[in-house]
Design a protein around this motif. Structure first.
Motif, short mmCIF file in Angstrom:
data_model
loop_
_atom_site.label_atom_id
_atom_site.label_comp_id
_atom_site.label_asym_id
_atom_site.label_seq_id
_atom_site.Cartn_x
_atom_site.Cartn_y
_atom_site.Cartn_z
N HIS A 158 22.13 -15.14 10.82
CA HIS A 158 22.09 -13.99 9.92
C HIS A 158 23.30 -13.89 9.00
CE1 HIS A 158 18.47 -12.49 11.63
NE2 HIS A 158 18.98 -12.30 12.83
N HIS A 159 24.32 -14.65 9.25
CA HIS A 159 25.56 -14.51 8.48
C HIS A 159 25.76 -15.56 7.40
CE1 HIS A 159 27.00 -11.23 10.89
NE2 HIS A 159 26.65 -11.91 11.97
N ARG A 160 24.83 -16.49 7.28
CA ARG A 160 24.98 -17.46 6.20
C ARG A 160 23.65 -18.04 5.76
NH1 ARG A 160 27.48 -22.91 8.89
NH2 ARG A 160 26.94 -23.79 6.90
N PRO A 161 23.52 -18.19 4.47
CA PRO A 161 22.30 -18.82 3.96
C PRO A 161 22.41 -20.35 4.04
CG PRO A 161 23.68 -18.13 2.14
CD PRO A 161 24.38 -17.69 3.41
N PHE A 162 21.32 -21.01 4.24
CA PHE A 162 21.29 -22.47 4.30
C PHE A 162 20.46 -23.00 3.14
CE2 PHE A 162 21.78 -21.00 8.68
CZ PHE A 162 22.96 -21.65 9.02
N ALA A 163 20.98 -24.02 2.48
CA ALA A 163 20.29 -24.60 1.33
C ALA A 163 19.09 -25.43 1.77
CB ALA A 163 21.26 -25.45 0.51
N THR A 164 19.23 -26.11 2.91
CA THR A 164 18.14 -26.97 3.39
C THR A 164 17.96 -26.79 4.89
OG1 THR A 164 19.60 -28.83 3.90
CG2 THR A 164 18.70 -28.73 1.65
N ARG A 165 16.83 -27.24 5.36
CA ARG A 165 16.56 -27.22 6.80
C ARG A 165 17.55 -28.12 7.54
NH1 ARG A 165 11.78 -26.08 9.81
NH2 ARG A 165 11.88 -27.08 11.84
N THR A 166 17.88 -29.25 6.94
CA THR A 166 18.83 -30.18 7.55
C THR A 166 20.20 -29.54 7.71
OG1 THR A 166 17.63 -32.04 6.57
CG2 THR A 166 19.89 -32.46 7.30
N GLU A 167 20.63 -28.79 6.72
CA GLU A 167 21.90 -28.08 6.81
C GLU A 167 21.87 -27.05 7.93
OE1 GLU A 167 24.60 -24.99 4.18
OE2 GLU A 167 23.09 -26.19 3.16
N ALA A 168 20.78 -26.33 8.05
CA ALA A 168 20.63 -25.33 9.11
C ALA A 168 20.64 -25.99 10.48
CB ALA A 168 19.34 -24.54 8.91
N GLU A 169 19.92 -27.09 10.63
CA GLU A 169 19.89 -27.80 11.91
C GLU A 169 21.27 -28.30 12.30
OE1 GLU A 169 16.96 -30.86 11.53
OE2 GLU A 169 15.29 -29.45 11.62
N ALA A 170 22.01 -28.84 11.36
CA ALA A 170 23.36 -29.34 11.64
C ALA A 170 24.29 -28.20 12.06
CB ALA A 170 23.92 -30.07 10.43
N ALA A 171 24.21 -27.07 11.38
CA ALA A 171 25.06 -25.93 11.71
C ALA A 171 24.71 -25.36 13.08
CB ALA A 171 24.93 -24.86 10.63
N ILE A 172 23.43 -25.28 13.37
CA ILE A 172 23.00 -24.74 14.67
C ILE A 172 23.39 -25.71 15.79
CG2 ILE A 172 20.97 -24.18 16.06
CD1 ILE A 172 19.80 -22.98 13.41
N ARG A 173 23.23 -26.99 15.56
CA ARG A 173 23.62 -28.00 16.55
C ARG A 173 25.12 -27.90 16.84
NH1 ARG A 173 21.13 -31.96 14.54
NH2 ARG A 173 19.38 -31.82 15.95
N GLU A 174 25.92 -27.75 15.79
CA GLU A 174 27.36 -27.61 15.96
C GLU A 174 27.70 -26.34 16.73
OE1 GLU A 174 31.38 -26.97 13.29
OE2 GLU A 174 29.66 -27.95 12.38
N TYR A 175 27.02 -25.24 16.42
CA TYR A 175 27.23 -23.98 17.13
C TYR A 175 26.97 -24.16 18.63
CZ TYR A 175 26.27 -19.28 18.87
OH TYR A 175 26.26 -18.14 19.62
N ILE A 176 25.87 -24.81 18.95
CA ILE A 176 25.51 -24.99 20.36
C ILE A 176 26.49 -25.93 21.05
CG2 ILE A 176 23.77 -25.95 21.92
CD1 ILE A 176 21.66 -24.98 19.82
N GLU A 177 26.77 -27.06 20.46
CA GLU A 177 27.62 -28.07 21.09
C GLU A 177 29.08 -27.66 21.19
OE1 GLU A 177 26.76 -30.94 22.56
OE2 GLU A 177 24.67 -30.43 22.21
N ILE A 178 29.60 -27.06 20.14
CA ILE A 178 31.03 -26.74 20.10
C ILE A 178 31.32 -25.36 20.64
CG2 ILE A 178 33.06 -26.51 18.63
CD1 ILE A 178 31.96 -29.40 18.92
N PHE A 179 30.68 -24.35 20.12
CA PHE A 179 31.03 -22.99 20.52
C PHE A 179 30.30 -22.55 21.79
CE2 PHE A 179 30.25 -18.40 20.48
CZ PHE A 179 31.55 -17.97 20.65
N TYR A 180 28.98 -22.55 21.76
CA TYR A 180 28.23 -21.94 22.86
C TYR A 180 28.45 -22.68 24.18
CZ TYR A 180 24.60 -19.31 25.19
OH TYR A 180 23.94 -18.47 26.04
N ASN A 181 28.42 -23.98 24.17
CA ASN A 181 28.54 -24.74 25.41
C ASN A 181 29.99 -24.93 25.88
OD1 ASN A 181 25.81 -25.01 25.68
ND2 ASN A 181 25.73 -27.07 24.85
#
Length: 65
Positions: free
Chosen positions: A17-40
């Motif tokens: 909700h805090h950032r717009p994504f230009a492409t689906r690939t960009e969104a997937e990369a950001a979400i993957r990074e969130y899960i791997e780095i921050f959440y886990n």
């Protein structure tokens, strides 16, 4: 049927909700990074005594040595 988990709510509130994504690939990369780095690794977990997983593991291995 799977119940709702706090993970998906956290992901949406902290990431999507805090950032717009230009492409689906960009969104997937950001979400993957969130899960791997921050959440886990960094987020505090109630099951670990409100410690981040890295801190919990470090204290575990120190006490086991």
């Amino acid at each position: 049927m799977m119940g709702s988990t706090p993970f998906w709510g956290n992901l949406k509130n902290e990431m999507v909700h805090h950032r717009p994504f230009a492409t689906r690939t960009e969104a997937e990369a950001a979400i993957r990074e969130y899960i791997e780095i921050f959440y886990n690794r960094q987020r505090r977990h109630s099951r670990l005594g409100y410690l981040a997983p890295a801190v919990f593991a470090q204290s575990y291995w120190r006490s086991a040595a």
